[in-house]
Design a protein around this motif. Structure first.
Motif, PDB file in Angstrom:
ATOM      1  N   ARG A   1     -26.422  38.253 -24.129  1.00 39.79           N
ATOM      2  CA  ARG A   1     -26.892  39.413 -24.902  1.00 39.79           C
ATOM      3  C   ARG A   1     -27.409  40.533 -24.022  1.00 39.79           C
ATOM      4  N   ARG A   2     -27.951  40.181 -22.853  1.00 37.24           N
ATOM      5  CA  ARG A   2     -28.507  41.192 -21.945  1.00 37.24           C
ATOM      6  C   ARG A   2     -27.391  41.920 -21.194  1.00 37.24           C
ATOM      7  N   PRO A   3     -27.656  43.143 -20.768  1.00 38.46           N
ATOM      8  CA  PRO A   3     -26.665  43.855 -19.947  1.00 38.46           C
ATOM      9  C   PRO A   3     -26.448  43.121 -18.618  1.00 38.46           C
ATOM     10  N   GLY A   4     -25.253  43.260 -18.080  1.00 36.24           N
ATOM     11  CA  GLY A   4     -24.961  42.697 -16.767  1.00 36.24           C
ATOM     12  C   GLY A   4     -24.080  41.468 -16.810  1.00 36.24           C
ATOM     13  N   ASP A   5     -23.754  40.996 -15.632  1.00 36.03           N
ATOM     14  CA  ASP A   5     -22.856  39.862 -15.446  1.00 36.03           C
ATOM     15  C   ASP A   5     -23.488  38.569 -15.956  1.00 36.03           C
ATOM     16  N   ASN A   6     -22.695  37.747 -16.646  1.00 35.90           N
ATOM     17  CA  ASN A   6     -23.183  36.470 -17.158  1.00 35.90           C
ATOM     18  C   ASN A   6     -22.329  35.300 -16.670  1.00 35.90           C
ATOM     19  N   ALA A   7     -21.577  35.494 -15.587  1.00 39.45           N
ATOM     20  CA  ALA A   7     -20.629  34.472 -15.111  1.00 39.45           C
ATOM     21  C   ALA A   7     -21.291  33.125 -14.848  1.00 39.45           C
ATOM     22  N   ALA A   8     -22.493  33.114 -14.330  1.00 43.28           N
ATOM     23  CA  ALA A   8     -23.153  31.852 -13.970  1.00 43.28           C
ATOM     24  C   ALA A   8     -23.568  31.041 -15.193  1.00 43.28           C
ATOM     25  N   THR A   9     -23.772  31.700 -16.323  1.00 39.92           N
ATOM     26  CA  THR A   9     -24.315  31.000 -17.494  1.00 39.92           C
ATOM     27  C   THR A   9     -23.402  31.025 -18.719  1.00 39.92           C
ATOM     28  N   ALA A  10     -22.213  31.569 -18.574  1.00 39.50           N
ATOM     29  CA  ALA A  10     -21.284  31.703 -19.719  1.00 39.50           C
ATOM     30  C   ALA A  10     -20.476  30.440 -19.939  1.00 39.50           C
ATOM     31  N   LEU A  11     -20.160  30.169 -21.200  1.00 38.15           N
ATOM     32  CA  LEU A  11     -19.160  29.155 -21.510  1.00 38.15           C
ATOM     33  C   LEU A  11     -17.840  29.624 -20.914  1.00 38.15           C
ATOM     34  N   LYS A  12     -17.012  28.677 -20.485  1.00 45.59           N
ATOM     35  CA  LYS A  12     -15.727  29.021 -19.896  1.00 45.59           C
ATOM     36  C   LYS A  12     -14.635  28.156 -20.523  1.00 45.59           C
ATOM     37  N   SER A  13     -13.414  28.620 -20.441  1.00 47.48           N
ATOM     38  CA  SER A  13     -12.276  27.885 -20.981  1.00 47.48           C
ATOM     39  C   SER A  13     -11.683  26.981 -19.904  1.00 47.48           C
ATOM     40  N   VAL A  14     -10.950  25.964 -20.356  1.00 44.26           N
ATOM     41  CA  VAL A  14     -10.323  25.013 -19.440  1.00 44.26           C
ATOM     42  C   VAL A  14      -8.852  24.859 -19.821  1.00 44.26           C
ATOM     43  N   VAL A  15      -7.978  24.905 -18.812  1.00 44.11           N
ATOM     44  CA  VAL A  15      -6.548  24.684 -19.038  1.00 44.11           C
ATOM     45  C   VAL A  15      -6.342  23.203 -19.383  1.00 44.11           C
ATOM     46  N   VAL A  16      -5.573  22.944 -20.444  1.00 42.81           N
ATOM     47  CA  VAL A  16      -5.350  21.593 -20.934  1.00 42.81           C
ATOM     48  C   VAL A  16      -3.860  21.273 -20.900  1.00 42.81           C
ATOM     49  N   ASP A  17      -3.539  20.043 -20.533  1.00 41.02           N
ATOM     50  CA  ASP A  17      -2.166  19.573 -20.599  1.00 41.02           C
ATOM     51  C   ASP A  17      -1.977  18.900 -21.954  1.00 41.02           C
ATOM     52  N   THR A  18      -1.420  19.629 -22.916  1.00 31.94           N
ATOM     53  CA  THR A  18      -1.289  19.089 -24.277  1.00 31.94           C
ATOM     54  C   THR A  18      -0.271  17.956 -24.362  1.00 31.94           C
ATOM     55  N   SER A  19       0.578  17.784 -23.366  1.00 29.79           N
ATOM     56  CA  SER A  19       1.549  16.696 -23.408  1.00 29.79           C
ATOM     57  C   SER A  19       0.885  15.332 -23.239  1.00 29.79           C
ATOM     58  N   THR A  20      -0.373  15.325 -22.766  1.00 27.16           N
ATOM     59  CA  THR A  20      -1.089  14.051 -22.593  1.00 27.16           C
ATOM     60  C   THR A  20      -1.927  13.691 -23.806  1.00 27.16           C
ATOM     61  N   TYR A  21      -1.920  14.555 -24.827  1.00 28.24           N
ATOM     62  CA  TYR A  21      -2.702  14.302 -26.024  1.00 28.24           C
ATOM     63  C   TYR A  21      -1.897  13.480 -27.019  1.00 28.24           C
ATOM     64  N   ASP A  22      -2.513  12.452 -27.563  1.00 29.33           N
ATOM     65  CA  ASP A  22      -1.835  11.596 -28.528  1.00 29.33           C
ATOM     66  C   ASP A  22      -2.305  11.973 -29.925  1.00 29.33           C
TER      67      ASP A  22
ATOM     68  N   GLY B   1       0.788  27.531  -9.513  1.00 25.80           N
ATOM     69  CA  GLY B   1      -0.112  26.540  -8.934  1.00 25.80           C
ATOM     70  C   GLY B   1      -1.253  26.091  -9.816  1.00 25.80           C
ATOM     71  N   VAL B   2      -1.452  26.706 -10.955  1.00 27.83           N
ATOM     72  CA  VAL B   2      -2.530  26.291 -11.860  1.00 27.83           C
ATOM     73  C   VAL B   2      -2.164  24.950 -12.497  1.00 27.83           C
ATOM     74  N   THR B   3      -3.140  24.056 -12.555  1.00 26.89           N
ATOM     75  CA  THR B   3      -2.935  22.735 -13.148  1.00 26.89           C
ATOM     76  C   THR B   3      -3.987  22.496 -14.228  1.00 26.89           C
ATOM     77  N   ALA B   4      -3.827  21.398 -14.957  1.00 28.78           N
ATOM     78  CA  ALA B   4      -4.803  21.023 -15.985  1.00 28.78           C
ATOM     79  C   ALA B   4      -6.167  20.874 -15.338  1.00 28.78           C
ATOM     80  N   GLY B   5      -7.174  21.334 -16.041  1.00 26.38           N
ATOM     81  CA  GLY B   5      -8.541  21.263 -15.539  1.00 26.38           C
ATOM     82  C   GLY B   5      -9.031  22.570 -14.932  1.00 26.38           C
ATOM     83  N   GLN B   6      -8.122  23.529 -14.717  1.00 22.50           N
ATOM     84  CA  GLN B   6      -8.541  24.819 -14.161  1.00 22.50           C
ATOM     85  C   GLN B   6      -9.483  25.508 -15.136  1.00 22.50           C
ATOM     86  N   ILE B   7     -10.619  25.960 -14.642  1.00 27.99           N
ATOM     87  CA  ILE B   7     -11.621  26.656 -15.463  1.00 27.99           C
ATOM     88  C   ILE B   7     -11.363  28.158 -15.337  1.00 27.99           C
TER      89      ILE B   7
END
Length: 138
Positions: free
Chosen positions: A117-138, A68-74
């Motif tokens: 850098r600080r101890p603890g969870d950083n989910a709210a402020t971390a960079l995240k990856s994104v699923v990409v559909d490479t078939s749409t790239y020219d 069920g994962v599609t392009a744009g999923q973070i």
């Protein structure tokens, strides 16, 4: 969420019919989680997939197929392992990590290198990856 074993190749997030295969290399790791987010500013993940070392690990590669994962999923990872700076090992399972094989990055409004850098969870402020559909790239 019902997930399948997935494949160790190719690395990164790869769209396939019905969902996406995720694969990441983490040689000295002892555990891994795949985190799915609703958007880049989400303070916490909307889904956590605990990867089983018997089913979702091949040598040093963690992998899983998520239907069920599609392009744009973070997404991001949490990787557990030894904390031994003298050996160059600095695992911290509280930190959300980018996919080093990802093709797109989402930057939250409140991005903070200091929180990483600080101890603890950083989910709210971390960079995240994104699923990409490479078939749409020219």
């Amino acid at each position: 969420m019902a997930c399948l074993k997935g494949k160790s190749f190719p690395l990164g997030a790869t769209l396939v019919p019905g969902g996406a295969n995720f694969s990441v290399f983490a040689k000295h790791s002892t555990g891994a989680q795949l985190l799915l987010f609703d958007d880049e500013d989400a303070p916490m993940s909307s889904g956590v997939i605990d990867l089983d070392p018997r089913a979702n690990r091949t040598y040093h590669y963690w992998h899983v197929f998520v239907p069920g994962v599609t392009a744009g999923q973070i997404y991001g990872y949490r990787i557990a392992g030894p904390f031994d700076p003298e050996r160059g090992l600095r695992f911290d399972c509280d930190k959300v990590l980018l996919d080093p094989y990802g093709k797109c990055i989402a930057r939250p409004e409140g991005r903070s290198r200091e929180a990483a850098r600080r101890p603890g969870d950083n989910a709210a402020t971390a960079l995240k990856s994104v699923v990409v559909d490479t078939s749409t790239y020219d």
